[in-house]
Enzyme design. Structure first.
Site, PDB file in Angstrom:
ATOM      1  N   THR A 174       4.691   8.806   7.436  1.00 15.09           N
ATOM      2  CA  THR A 174       3.539   8.197   6.765  1.00 15.09           C
ATOM      3  C   THR A 174       3.679   6.683   6.762  1.00 15.09           C
ATOM      4  OG1 THR A 174       3.156  10.104   5.370  1.00 15.09           O
ATOM      5  CG2 THR A 174       2.570   7.988   4.406  1.00 15.09           C
ATOM      6  N   ARG A 202      -4.328  21.481   3.498  1.00 19.44           N
ATOM      7  CA  ARG A 202      -3.289  21.006   2.562  1.00 19.44           C
ATOM      8  C   ARG A 202      -3.412  19.478   2.400  1.00 19.44           C
ATOM      9  NH1 ARG A 202       1.010  17.049   3.047  1.00 19.44           N
ATOM     10  NH2 ARG A 202       2.514  17.496   1.429  1.00 19.44           N
ATOM     11  N   GLY A 204      -1.500  16.163   0.593  1.00 18.19           N
ATOM     12  CA  GLY A 204      -0.273  15.726  -0.080  1.00 18.19           C
ATOM     13  C   GLY A 204      -0.541  14.629  -1.091  1.00 18.19           C
ATOM     14  N   ASP A 205       0.467  13.808  -1.309  1.00 16.65           N
ATOM     15  CA  ASP A 205       0.389  12.771  -2.349  1.00 16.65           C
ATOM     16  C   ASP A 205      -0.396  11.526  -1.927  1.00 16.65           C
ATOM     17  OD1 ASP A 205       2.561  12.454  -0.475  1.00 16.65           O
ATOM     18  OD2 ASP A 205       3.190  10.721  -1.649  1.00 16.65           O
ATOM     19  N   GLY A 226       7.182  10.861   1.819  1.00 21.98           N
ATOM     20  CA  GLY A 226       8.172  11.925   1.650  1.00 21.98           C
ATOM     21  C   GLY A 226       7.470  13.239   1.373  1.00 21.98           C
TER      22      GLY A 226
HETATM   23  N1  ASP Z   1       3.846  12.169   1.789  1.00 20.19           N
HETATM   24  C1  ASP Z   1       3.176  12.721   2.941  1.00 20.19           C
HETATM   25  C2  ASP Z   1       2.556  14.026   2.575  1.00 20.19           C
HETATM   26  O1  ASP Z   1       3.160  14.789   1.874  1.00 20.19           O
HETATM   27  C3  ASP Z   1       4.089  12.924   4.100  1.00 20.19           C
HETATM   28  C4  ASP Z   1       4.938  11.747   4.483  1.00 20.19           C
HETATM   29  O2  ASP Z   1       5.183  10.862   3.690  1.00 20.19           O
HETATM   30  O3  ASP Z   1       5.358  11.689   5.646  1.00 20.19           O
HETATM   31  O4  ASP Z   1       1.485  14.317   3.040  1.00 20.19           O
END
Ligand code: ASP
Length: 304
Positions: A174, A202, A204-205, A226
């Site tokens: 990311t 899905r 994520g954050d 992460g």
């Molecule tokens: N945080 C991102 C997610 O969970 C993934 C990443 O940071 O690579 O979508």
């Protein structure tokens, strides 16, 4: 856990970016290291020139993240991680220190999802839009791409290996940037393709304000990377702010406390970048590696 702590620069503005934290399949070759360093440095310069010429933190972080989205090496924009069905579903968010925020999730057509997130901030009364369509994107004047534009061979191969269990799912990538400008305002921007082999739909954050991204003038701006589920459960970016604002913690201590409690405590890996209102910069991660770029004593440092 590794915590890099850089004193505020004399210039009165500061920028730090990340290109993801996580495990690595193998040690980077000299050539790969050169390519990643060049990608990080180019993105850093794009934001740095904005700040140096008196531009806003928001413009700077968007300029930096745009470069990283356009670089195939990173998990955002073209070259993003693919879902279990082999598609790119992208998420992005921006936040300014005055409390405004915009985010998009599951975008398939915005060439630069970070600009779509910015449009949500500037053009709508909302914070988060899911799957903005091509009509809306073109009304906003944004560049549109076919969904195939985002999918690269190397990501297809990565997905096949993860599905065949030949590769752990721990590689991230990311991208994000945080900055404080000459006027003392902070901003954060974060963009991702999510986790390799994630379920369709899905999220994520990254587009969740407070989890993957947070900014508050006078305190801090944070951008995370992460295992997204842990960052949402731990409300990680806001937790750093809260430790500083309510408990009076110094930036590096706040970051250490957050990673210890919310990531280590969940057995999750990742990292974050943060800039204090005074220009102090922190890069921190508990994973084996993190891509980042920042300036120290006037010299650009790239972490690969
Ligand atoms: N945080 C991102 C997610 O969970 C993934 C990443 O940071 O690579 O979508």
């Amino acid at each position: 856990m590794r915590v890099i702590d850089v004193a505020p620069p004399a210039s009165g503005f500061a920028l730090v970016l990340h290109g993801g934290a996580g495990g690595r399949d193998s040690v980077l070759t000299v050539e790969e290291e050169r390519l990643y360093s060049a990608g990080l440095a180019g993105a850093y310069r794009a934001g740095q020139v904005v700040l140096a010429t008196g531009g806003s933190a928001l413009d700077a972080v968007c300029a930096t993240v745009k470069e990283l989205e356009n670089c195939v090496l990173f998990n955002a924009g073209r070259g993003a991680a693919l879902t279990a069905r082999g598609e790119a579903e992208l998420d992005a968010s921006v936040m300014t220190g005055d409390g405004r925020a915009g985010a998009v999730a599951v975008t398939r057509h915005a060439k630069n999802p970070i600009f779509a997130a910015r449009k949500v901030l500037e053009e709508t009364a909302h914070v988060l839009l899911v799957a903005p369509g091509e009509t809306l994107l073109s009304e906003w004047g944004l560049e549109i791409e076919e969904s195939s534009y985002f999918v690269t061979d190397s990501r297809r191969q990565q997905l096949a290996k993860v599905q065949a269990k030949e590769l752990a799912q721990s590689r991230h990538g990311t991208v994000g940037a945080v900055a404080v400008d000459k006027h003392g305002h902070v901003a954060s921007a974060t963009s991702t393709g999510g986790m390799v082999n994630q379920h369709e739909g899905r999220v994520g954050d990254t587009p969740v304000i407070g989890a993957g991204s947070y900014a508050r003038d006078g305190v801090v701006a944070v951008s995370c990377t992460g295992e997204g589920e842990a960052f949402i459960q731990g409300v990680v970016a806001h937790d750093v702010y809260a430790r500083m604002h309510y408990a009076g913690a110094a930036l590096p201590d706040a970051v250490r406390g957050t990673i210890e409690a919310e990531l280590n405590g969940r057995d999750a890996d990742g990292g974050l970048i943060a800039v204090g209102a005074d220009g102090r910069v922190v890069v921190a991660y508990n994973s084996s590696a993190m891509f980042a770029a920042y300036e120290e004593s006037g010299e650009l440092v790239t972490l690969t």
